[in-house]
Enzyme design. Structure first.
Site, PDB file in Angstrom:
ATOM      1  N   ASP A  30       0.831  -1.207   0.000  1.00  0.00           N
ATOM      2  CA  ASP A  30       0.000   0.000   0.000  1.00  0.00           C
ATOM      3  C   ASP A  30       0.865   1.257   0.000  1.00  0.00           C
ATOM      4  O   ASP A  30       1.981   1.262   0.538  1.00  0.00           O
ATOM      5  CB  ASP A  30      -0.920  -0.021   1.234  1.00  0.00           C
ATOM      6  CG  ASP A  30      -2.078   0.953   1.094  1.00  0.00           C
ATOM      7  OD1 ASP A  30      -2.375   1.383  -0.036  1.00  0.00           O
ATOM      8  OD2 ASP A  30      -2.695   1.275   2.127  1.00  0.00           O
ATOM      9  N   HIS A  47       2.174   3.378  -9.093  1.00  0.00           N
ATOM     10  CA  HIS A  47       1.937   1.958  -9.387  1.00  0.00           C
ATOM     11  C   HIS A  47       3.085   1.379 -10.220  1.00  0.00           C
ATOM     12  O   HIS A  47       3.529   0.254  -9.999  1.00  0.00           O
ATOM     13  CB  HIS A  47       0.608   1.776 -10.114  1.00  0.00           C
ATOM     14  CG  HIS A  47      -0.579   2.172  -9.288  1.00  0.00           C
ATOM     15  ND1 HIS A  47      -0.707   1.828  -7.962  1.00  0.00           N
ATOM     16  CD2 HIS A  47      -1.692   2.898  -9.593  1.00  0.00           C
ATOM     17  CE1 HIS A  47      -1.843   2.308  -7.490  1.00  0.00           C
ATOM     18  NE2 HIS A  47      -2.456   2.965  -8.453  1.00  0.00           N
ATOM     19  N   LEU A 141      11.241 -20.353  -4.728  1.00  0.00           N
ATOM     20  CA  LEU A 141      10.301 -19.419  -4.093  1.00  0.00           C
ATOM     21  C   LEU A 141       8.957 -19.585  -4.780  1.00  0.00           C
ATOM     22  O   LEU A 141       8.899 -19.678  -6.006  1.00  0.00           O
ATOM     23  CB  LEU A 141      10.778 -17.964  -4.274  1.00  0.00           C
ATOM     24  CG  LEU A 141       9.793 -16.898  -3.778  1.00  0.00           C
ATOM     25  CD1 LEU A 141       9.862 -16.741  -2.263  1.00  0.00           C
ATOM     26  CD2 LEU A 141      10.056 -15.540  -4.427  1.00  0.00           C
TER      27      LEU A 141
HETATM   28  C1  IPE Z   1      -5.368  -2.814  -0.208  1.00  0.00           C
HETATM   29  O1  IPE Z   1      -5.019  -1.487  -0.426  1.00  0.00           O
HETATM   30  C2  IPE Z   1      -5.378  -3.583  -1.475  1.00  0.00           C
HETATM   31  C3  IPE Z   1      -4.104  -3.704  -2.160  1.00  0.00           C
HETATM   32  C4  IPE Z   1      -2.938  -3.298  -1.756  1.00  0.00           C
HETATM   33  C5  IPE Z   1      -4.177  -4.409  -3.409  1.00  0.00           C
HETATM   34  P1  IPE Z   1      -6.117  -0.352  -0.503  1.00  0.00           P
HETATM   35  O2  IPE Z   1      -5.397   0.932  -0.563  1.00  0.00           O
HETATM   36  O3  IPE Z   1      -7.099  -0.628  -1.566  1.00  0.00           O
HETATM   37  O4  IPE Z   1      -6.850  -0.522   0.921  1.00  0.00           O
HETATM   38  P2  IPE Z   1      -7.895   0.389   1.682  1.00  0.00           P
HETATM   39  O5  IPE Z   1      -9.097   0.517   0.811  1.00  0.00           O
HETATM   40  O6  IPE Z   1      -7.247   1.704   1.939  1.00  0.00           O
HETATM   41  O7  IPE Z   1      -8.163  -0.344   2.958  1.00  0.00           O
HETATM   42  C1  IPE Z   2      -1.620   0.228  -3.322  1.00  0.00           C
HETATM   43  O1  IPE Z   2      -1.376   1.588  -3.341  1.00  0.00           O
HETATM   44  C2  IPE Z   2      -1.827  -0.330  -4.706  1.00  0.00           C
HETATM   45  C3  IPE Z   2      -3.179  -0.848  -4.953  1.00  0.00           C
HETATM   46  C4  IPE Z   2      -4.176  -0.822  -4.132  1.00  0.00           C
HETATM   47  C5  IPE Z   2      -3.400  -1.415  -6.259  1.00  0.00           C
HETATM   48  P1  IPE Z   2      -2.565   2.628  -3.330  1.00  0.00           P
HETATM   49  O2  IPE Z   2      -2.951   2.934  -4.727  1.00  0.00           O
HETATM   50  O3  IPE Z   2      -3.671   2.167  -2.451  1.00  0.00           O
HETATM   51  O4  IPE Z   2      -1.846   3.888  -2.683  1.00  0.00           O
HETATM   52  P2  IPE Z   2      -2.458   4.892  -1.642  1.00  0.00           P
HETATM   53  O5  IPE Z   2      -2.959   4.097  -0.468  1.00  0.00           O
HETATM   54  O6  IPE Z   2      -3.562   5.627  -2.326  1.00  0.00           O
HETATM   55  O7  IPE Z   2      -1.308   5.781  -1.288  1.00  0.00           O
HETATM   56 MG    MG Z   3      -4.106   2.421  -0.499  1.00  0.00          MG
END
Ligand code: IPE
Ligand code: IPE
Ligand code: MG
Length: 269
Positions: A30, A47, A141
């Site tokens: 995240d 990303h 792995l």
């Molecule tokens: C969780 O991250 C899902 C992934 C990393 C794929 P999100 O950024 O979507 O989670 P929430 O919605 O903040 O909990």
């Molecule tokens: C996690 O990073 C990637 C996915 C959920 C695909 P985010 O896109 O949720 O990044 P933040 O949480 O908005 O910073």
């Molecule tokens: Mg996020």
């Protein structure tokens, strides 16, 4: 997807052997969006950078002797994001599949995909199948990517399969009957869970499997997470005492918990 896998016992029923390094690490990657925002870049730049971190962390896991690495790439709730971001995430997943199959194979990495990937389209389904088949024999792995995965989806699909397998059954089902039908039946339960990005929640990740996993949260954003960050998480893990319901004294006396009968409330010895 096709080969038969050994079934690992639930860690709530059988304590995994204590070894110096966690066997299975599961990560919620995240913070990509915030990483990009801090740099005045579009979220998708975060990303893209996140994919590079996946490569680095995978390599770091191999170097550390971790056997299973599971990464949450797209949750069943991420469809709620703007359509443009969803489609970039899908493209990145497709490109990673196209470009990395050979590299995974050369590095003796077994790839597994969990989640309902059909909505990502035929090409993704086909490539995922091909990548899983090509790397199925590797043991260095096991890299599992959770894509359009949700812990509740997983539990429901397993229950539905179980019910269909036993039409008319009136006796209760058991954990041992359900667990092999879950999407992660090819791996032991995670020893260490890591979530980057500062949030302290599970976000519908491996709900069943995280029952006794050690949970580590770091404010570090995923694109900034590196080998050193992984080592810090593992240092933290080493300091945990995994009691699985027992007392500290039992654990220190080497008290084993080896069978489901040990969980019986009527056990007296
Ligand atoms: C969780 O991250 C899902 C992934 C990393 C794929 P999100 O950024 O979507 O989670 P929430 O919605 O903040 O909990
Ligand atoms: C996690 O990073 C990637 C996915 C959920 C695909 P985010 O896109 O949720 O990044 P933040 O949480 O908005 O910073
Ligand atoms: Mg996020």
């Amino acid at each position: 997807m096709t080969e038969k896998k050994p079934v690992f016992p639930s860690s709530t029923l059988q304590v995994p052997p204590t070894c110096s390094i966690p066997r299975h690490v599961a990560i919620i990657m995240d913070g990509n969006g915030r990483w990009a925002k801090k740099r005045f870049l579009p979220r998708v730049a975060g990303h893209r950078r996140g994919v590079e971190t996946v490569r680095d962390v995978t390599k770091a896991c191999i170097d550390l002797g971790i056997e299973y690495l599971t990464l949450f790439a797209f949750s069943s709730e991420n469809w709620r994001r703007p359509q443009e971001e969803v489609s970039v995430l899908q493209q990145l997943f497709l490109m990673a599949l196209e470009q990395e199959i050979g590299k995974l194979d050369r590095n003796a990495i077994r790839l597994r995909i969990i989640g309902d990937i059909e909505p990502f389209g035929e090409r993704v389904v086909e490539l995922a199948k091909r990548a899983e088949e090509k790397t199925a024999h590797h043991t260095r792995l096991t890299l599992t990517i959770a894509a359009n995965y949700g812990g509740r989806w997983d539990l429901l699909q397993a229950v539905n399969k179980l019910v269909r397998m036993h039409p008319g059954r009136t006796e209760d089902f058991t954990e041992e009957m359900l667990a092999p039908l879950l999407a992660m039946n090819h791996a032991p339960e995670p020893d260490l869970f890591i979530r980057t990005g500062g949030e302290q929640r599970i976000s519908n990740f491996l709900l069943w499997h995280l029952a006794y996993t050690e949970l580590y949260f770091t404010p570090k954003l995923w694109p900034d997470f590196d080998q050193k960050s992984l080592k810090e998480a593992i240092e933290w893990y080493f300091a945990r005492e995994r009691r699985f319901g027992r007392t500290s004294e039992q654990v220190n006396n080497g008290g084993e918990l080896v069978s489901s009968s040990d969980l019986s409330p009527n056990r007296t010895s």
